[in-house]
Design a protein around this motif. Structure first.
Motif, PDB file in Angstrom:
ATOM      1  N   GLY A  62       0.810  -1.208   0.000  1.00  0.00           N
ATOM      2  CA  GLY A  62       0.000   0.000   0.000  1.00  0.00           C
ATOM      3  C   GLY A  62       0.841   1.255   0.000  1.00  0.00           C
ATOM      4  N   GLN A  63       1.960   1.230   0.761  1.00  0.00           N
ATOM      5  CA  GLN A  63       2.854   2.391   0.796  1.00  0.00           C
ATOM      6  C   GLN A  63       3.477   2.642  -0.577  1.00  0.00           C
ATOM      7  N   LYS A  64       3.916   1.579  -1.236  1.00  0.00           N
ATOM      8  CA  LYS A  64       4.490   1.727  -2.579  1.00  0.00           C
ATOM      9  C   LYS A  64       3.468   2.263  -3.573  1.00  0.00           C
ATOM     10  N   LEU A  65       2.239   1.717  -3.485  1.00  0.00           N
ATOM     11  CA  LEU A  65       1.201   2.143  -4.417  1.00  0.00           C
ATOM     12  C   LEU A  65       0.865   3.610  -4.206  1.00  0.00           C
ATOM     13  N   TYR A  66       0.819   4.051  -2.950  1.00  0.00           N
ATOM     14  CA  TYR A  66       0.494   5.447  -2.673  1.00  0.00           C
ATOM     15  C   TYR A  66       1.583   6.373  -3.214  1.00  0.00           C
ATOM     16  N   GLN A  67       2.833   6.026  -2.976  1.00  0.00           N
ATOM     17  CA  GLN A  67       3.930   6.893  -3.424  1.00  0.00           C
ATOM     18  C   GLN A  67       3.962   7.021  -4.952  1.00  0.00           C
TER      19      GLN A  67
END
Length: 289
Positions: A62-67
């Motif tokens: 989720g963190q990667k997708l948000y960034q």
């Protein structure tokens, strides 16, 4: 491919940290936001949120997708804005016309380009049929023709008339039929067509171009009058080609009792919304002709 609508819901949720405020921001229901997140997780086959009651935290995915998703959404927004922008004097405009019209228009349209640095002109010389085909195939934005188009894809409107002129060496004063026969004809790709139009209307003796002795031929519009200027023959040309000749003192263009002109049609692709830059050039052409 990631659904950009689901991606926007996800990034907005991460930014606001609350399902209710996300739903309000996106004019959705909370269940709609939850459904977008669930579909995104199913598509990626990985959890994006760690749900803790009404709160949540991001998984590593989720963190990667948000960034990276933020960059994608910004790029999509920029693309949407750039597609909507339609400035009247920026971008490429592709034009085609027969040579005589090009001799007049190209240099004058360059003045428009000098006034607007964002405007780029691609001007090409072609036959009537070549102009028509290029417009139908979307290889030209605007075209000028001296006859009405026959292809259904091409729309046209009459914007001007270009006179045909009999042009002789400056030293040649007689316009009698016998003197023209003696002088001889300088031919060019449209020579027979132009001669048939003008000479047939003014000389009862004229039947076809083969009656005249041919003294030369050039397929370069800017060179057709060169042999005429040297006393080698006469020709029939549209007025703009005569006006563009670099040494007008060496030739004479003669008004005949029955004037003849060629129509000039402005042509463009039917059922196509013309960009503002094309309309700007179109207006300039109409004003110049």
């Amino acid at each position: 491919m990631i659904n950009p609508i689901w991606l926007r819901s996800f990034c907005t949720l991460v930014e606001l940290g609350h399902f209710t405020r996300t739903a309000e921001r996106l004019y959705m229901t909370q269940s709609g936001v939850s459904q977008h997140i669930r579909k995104l997780e199913e598509q990626l086959d990985t959890p994006l949120l760690i749900r803790e009651g009404k709160q949540f935290s991001l998984t590593d995915a989720g963190q990667k997708l948000y960034q990276q998703g933020q960059d994608i959404l910004l790029a999509l927004d920029a693309l949407q804005q750039s597609v909507k922008v339609d400035p009247p004097f920026e971008g490429l405009v592709r034009l085609m016309s027969p040579g005589s019209i090009g001799l007049k228009l190209y240099t004058e349209l360059l003045g428009l380009q000098q006034q607007h640095n964002g405007l780029t002109l691609d001007y090409r010389i072609n036959s009537n049929s070549g102009v028509e085909t290029a417009i139908a195939d979307l290889d030209a934005d605007l075209g000028l023709m001296t006859r009405q188009p026959t292809l259904s894809e091409v729309q046209s409107r009459l914007i001007a008339q270009e006179p045909l002129l009999l042009v002789t060496p400056a030293s040649h004063t007689s316009l009698s039929w016998s003197s023209l026969q003696q002088l001889g004809f300088i031919n060019h790709p449209d020579g027979a067509h132009h001669a048939n139009l003008l000479l047939a209307a003014n000389y009862t003796e004229f039947e076809h171009c083969d009656q005249l002795s041919h003294r030369g031929f050039s397929n370069q519009i800017s060179l057709i009058l060169e042999p005429v200027s040297r006393g080698l023959g006469f020709t029939v040309l549209p007025a703009y080609a005569v006006e563009a000749f670099a040494r007008p003192e060496l030739i004479s263009s003669h008004p005949l009792s029955v004037p003849v002109s060629e129509p000039i049609y402005l042509c463009y692709r039917r059922q196509t919304t013309l960009p503002k830059r094309v309309i700007s050039v179109m207006d300039e052409i109409v004003a110049r002709l």
